[in-house]
Each structure stands twice: as structure tokens, then as C-alpha cells.
Design an enzyme around this catalytic site. Structure first.
Site: not given
Ligand code: FES
Length: 123
Positions: A33, A35, A58, A102
Site C-alpha cells: 500500500c 505506507d 491505516c 498491515c
Molecule cells: Fe497500508 Fe494498512 S493499508 S498499512
């Protein structure tokens, strides 16, 4: 869909922030994602005396980082290195299957921070 523990750690995250005197810093990105989680460690006498995190992610990622910091604080380096992504997810009473990825950043970033600490020691 989230457990009470996930919601608690997301709404009241423990050990958030940066650390100006960290002697180990690790950063890991989540390829799924995009992140990012950054872990700051203060290690003294082989013990994790303090740990902080910054996570751009998230709710599941923030809760995982928060839980990880609680699990690692006060541990020896070797004990902390035994903490896995799966163990963090378990301590949160699980994550929905589509959010398991995640939980992959927190322990990995902590392991990277320990590596950084060891590299600095060897330098
Ligand atoms: Fe990116 Fe959860 S959607 S860490």
C-alpha cells in the site's frame, strides 16, 4: 471488523513520536500500500530502554506499531528480535485477513532499528 485491542491502540497509540537521542532507527515501507513505519530505539546495556514510532498508515498499522512498542520496551535486544509480525497481530487478538499485511511493518522496522544500532556500534 477490528478487535477492541486494535481500536484501543489506534485511538490511544502508545509511544508515538520521534526521539532525538535514538541510537537505532529503522524504517520499513509496505509494498502492498505504500505506507511507512519508522521505529526509534534507545538501547542501553543491551536493553531497549525507550522506543517510539511514527507510522503513516491505516488503523491496523498504527495499532500494530503501538502494540509492538509495548512488547519491545524493557526487553533485551535478543528478546526483542524474537518478536514477529505474527506475534504482534496475535497480541491484538488478530486482524482481519485483508489487513494482515498491515501488521508486517512494526516488528520489521524494529529489527531494522536494532541492525542500525549494531552497525553504529561496529563503526
Ligand atoms: Fe497500508 Fe494498512 S493499508 S498499512
Amino acid at each position: 471488523m477490528y478487535t477492541e485491542k486494535v481500536i484501543d491502540h489506534f485511538e490511544n497509540p502508545r509511544n508515538v513520536g520521534e526521539m532525538s537521542d535514538a541510537n537505532g532507527i529503522g524504517e520499513v515501507g509496505n509494498p502492498t500500500c505504500g505506507d511507512i513505519t519508522k521505529i526509534f530505539l534507545k538501547i542501553e546495556d543491551n536493553i531497549i530502554k525507550d522506543i517510539k514510532f511514527k507510522t503513516f498508515g491505516c488503523a491496523a498499522a498504527i495499532a500494530s506499531s503501538s502494540m509492538l512498542t509495548e512488547m519491545a520496551k524493557g526487553k533485551t535486544i535478543d528478546e526483542a528480535l524474537q518478536i514477529t509480525d505474527e506475534a504482534v497481530a496475535e497480541m491484538l487478538d488478530g486482524l482481519p485477513p485483508q489487513k494482515m499485511h498491515c501488521s508486517n511493518m512494526a516488528a520489521d522496522a524494529m529489527h531494522a532499528a536494532v541492525e542500525d544500532y549494531r552497525k553504529k556500534l561496529g563503526a
